[in-house]
Motif scaffolding. Structure first.
Motif, PDB file in Angstrom:
ATOM      1  N   MET A   1      10.115 -12.973  23.331  1.00 35.46           N
ATOM      2  CA  MET A   1      10.523 -14.057  24.197  1.00 35.46           C
ATOM      3  C   MET A   1      11.786 -13.675  24.947  1.00 35.46           C
ATOM      4  O   MET A   1      12.043 -14.193  26.008  1.00 35.46           O
ATOM      5  CB  MET A   1      10.714 -15.333  23.377  1.00 35.46           C
ATOM      6  CG  MET A   1      11.234 -16.475  24.196  1.00 35.46           C
ATOM      7  SD  MET A   1      11.029 -18.149  23.613  1.00 35.46           S
ATOM      8  CE  MET A   1      11.352 -18.159  21.932  1.00 35.46           C
ATOM      9  N   GLY A   2      12.599 -12.741  24.490  1.00 35.16           N
ATOM     10  CA  GLY A   2      13.837 -12.396  25.165  1.00 35.16           C
ATOM     11  C   GLY A   2      14.915 -13.409  24.834  1.00 35.16           C
ATOM     12  O   GLY A   2      14.721 -14.345  24.068  1.00 35.16           O
ATOM     13  N   GLU A   3      16.062 -13.219  25.448  1.00 32.55           N
ATOM     14  CA  GLU A   3      17.188 -14.106  25.185  1.00 32.55           C
ATOM     15  C   GLU A   3      16.993 -15.440  25.901  1.00 32.55           C
ATOM     16  O   GLU A   3      16.595 -15.483  27.067  1.00 32.55           O
ATOM     17  CB  GLU A   3      18.488 -13.455  25.664  1.00 32.55           C
ATOM     18  CG  GLU A   3      19.712 -14.286  25.361  1.00 32.55           C
ATOM     19  CD  GLU A   3      21.000 -13.640  25.851  1.00 32.55           C
ATOM     20  OE1 GLU A   3      22.032 -14.324  25.761  1.00 32.55           O
ATOM     21  OE2 GLU A   3      20.965 -12.491  26.303  1.00 32.55           O
ATOM     22  N   VAL A   4      17.242 -16.528  25.162  1.00 36.39           N
ATOM     23  CA  VAL A   4      17.135 -17.871  25.724  1.00 36.39           C
ATOM     24  C   VAL A   4      18.483 -18.554  25.558  1.00 36.39           C
ATOM     25  O   VAL A   4      19.045 -18.581  24.462  1.00 36.39           O
ATOM     26  CB  VAL A   4      16.032 -18.705  25.015  1.00 36.39           C
ATOM     27  CG1 VAL A   4      16.015 -20.128  25.553  1.00 36.39           C
ATOM     28  CG2 VAL A   4      14.673 -18.053  25.176  1.00 36.39           C
ATOM     29  N   ASP A  23      17.049 -10.917  32.643  1.00 32.74           N
ATOM     30  CA  ASP A  23      16.189 -10.919  31.457  1.00 32.74           C
ATOM     31  C   ASP A  23      16.410 -12.152  30.585  1.00 32.74           C
ATOM     32  O   ASP A  23      15.785 -12.295  29.546  1.00 32.74           O
ATOM     33  CB  ASP A  23      16.436  -9.659  30.618  1.00 32.74           C
ATOM     34  CG  ASP A  23      15.955  -8.408  31.321  1.00 32.74           C
ATOM     35  OD1 ASP A  23      15.037  -8.522  32.157  1.00 32.74           O
ATOM     36  OD2 ASP A  23      16.485  -7.325  31.037  1.00 32.74           O
ATOM     37  N   LYS A  24      17.306 -13.023  30.995  1.00 33.28           N
ATOM     38  CA  LYS A  24      17.641 -14.203  30.203  1.00 33.28           C
ATOM     39  C   LYS A  24      16.924 -15.430  30.753  1.00 33.28           C
ATOM     40  O   LYS A  24      16.791 -15.596  31.960  1.00 33.28           O
ATOM     41  CB  LYS A  24      19.155 -14.434  30.263  1.00 33.28           C
ATOM     42  CG  LYS A  24      19.644 -15.580  29.394  1.00 33.28           C
ATOM     43  CD  LYS A  24      21.100 -15.930  29.657  1.00 33.28           C
ATOM     44  CE  LYS A  24      22.021 -14.836  29.199  1.00 33.28           C
ATOM     45  NZ  LYS A  24      23.450 -15.270  29.293  1.00 33.28           N
ATOM     46  N   LEU A  49       6.923 -19.990  32.049  1.00 40.00           N
ATOM     47  CA  LEU A  49       7.566 -18.936  32.830  1.00 40.00           C
ATOM     48  C   LEU A  49       6.897 -17.583  32.589  1.00 40.00           C
ATOM     49  O   LEU A  49       6.715 -16.796  33.520  1.00 40.00           O
ATOM     50  CB  LEU A  49       9.056 -18.841  32.499  1.00 40.00           C
ATOM     51  CG  LEU A  49       9.940 -19.960  33.039  1.00 40.00           C
ATOM     52  CD1 LEU A  49      11.358 -19.817  32.507  1.00 40.00           C
ATOM     53  CD2 LEU A  49       9.936 -19.982  34.550  1.00 40.00           C
ATOM     54  N   ASP A  50       6.528 -17.304  31.335  1.00 40.89           N
ATOM     55  CA  ASP A  50       5.848 -16.041  31.015  1.00 40.89           C
ATOM     56  C   ASP A  50       4.515 -15.938  31.751  1.00 40.89           C
ATOM     57  O   ASP A  50       4.173 -14.879  32.282  1.00 40.89           O
ATOM     58  CB  ASP A  50       5.628 -15.902  29.503  1.00 40.89           C
ATOM     59  CG  ASP A  50       6.903 -15.609  28.736  1.00 40.89           C
ATOM     60  OD1 ASP A  50       7.918 -15.224  29.367  1.00 40.89           O
ATOM     61  OD2 ASP A  50       6.885 -15.769  27.496  1.00 40.89           O
ATOM     62  N   ARG A  51       3.748 -17.031  31.786  1.00 42.90           N
ATOM     63  CA  ARG A  51       2.465 -17.028  32.501  1.00 42.90           C
ATOM     64  C   ARG A  51       2.688 -16.806  33.997  1.00 42.90           C
ATOM     65  O   ARG A  51       1.980 -16.032  34.633  1.00 42.90           O
ATOM     66  CB  ARG A  51       1.707 -18.337  32.270  1.00 42.90           C
ATOM     67  CG  ARG A  51       1.023 -18.431  30.923  1.00 42.90           C
ATOM     68  CD  ARG A  51       0.059 -19.615  30.853  1.00 42.90           C
ATOM     69  NE  ARG A  51       0.641 -20.893  31.198  1.00 42.90           N
ATOM     70  CZ  ARG A  51       1.247 -21.721  30.339  1.00 42.90           C
ATOM     71  NH1 ARG A  51       1.334 -21.406  29.067  1.00 42.90           N
ATOM     72  NH2 ARG A  51       1.746 -22.871  30.757  1.00 42.90           N
TER      73      ARG A  51
END
Length: 163
Positions: A1-4, A23-24, A49-51
């Motif tokens: 998921m990366g940094e949130v 990347d955040k 957001l990923d989709r």
């Protein structure tokens, strides 16, 4: 998921939103949400957001398939790259082509741009496999693409704003 990063706001009453900064992932939430509501909102928005990013950012394999389609459609199938891939080290060019090893590289700065723009840059690099310079013959190949003028204008505008 990366940094949130979660940003709570007392002024925000109902809406939850998210966007990417590099990347955040930044998620904006009302301060009154419970931990469970916040966790569900973050999960849902990050997935969305990923989709969206997956649709806007084709993989190297998808680029290769797109290159083959563009070559067939606009170049009679005569441009046959061995590799087509995204690269992160091209900051002055949108793409490059090495005729010697038949490799095409597209700058990852193109990711998220309209598909006609990515297609134009890809077709430009494919044309270099046929004509290695920017001769009249080269431009005649590239300018067969109906969105060429529009894509050139788009890229010029992006370049101008990045000065």
């Amino acid at each position: 998921m990366g940094e949130v990063e979660i940003r709570r706001s007392r002024r925000r009453k109902r809406t939850v939103s998210a966007h990417r900064e590099g990347d955040k992932t930044i998620v904006l939430v009302p301060a009154h949400l419970t931990a469970a509501q916040e966790a569900e909102a973050v999960r849902s928005l990050v997935q969305r957001l990923d989709r969206r990013d997956k649709r806007a950012r084709p993989s190297d394999d998808e680029l290769m398939a797109r290159a083959a389609q563009l070559s067939r459609t606009w170049l009679g199938g005569s441009a046959e790259p061995l590799t087509v891939r995204w690269v992160s080290n091209q900051n002055a060019r949108w793409g490059s082509c090495s005729s010697a090893d038949r490799s095409i590289r597209l700058s990852d700065r193109l990711k998220g741009m309209p598909s006609y723009v990515v297609d134009y840059v890809l077709l430009h690099e494919l044309a270099h496999l046929i004509e290695p310079n920017h001769s009249k013959r080269f431009w005649a190949l590239v300018d067969q693409y109906p969105e060429a003028t529009k894509a050139k204008g788009f890229l010029e505008g992006v370049s101008w704003t990045q000065r």
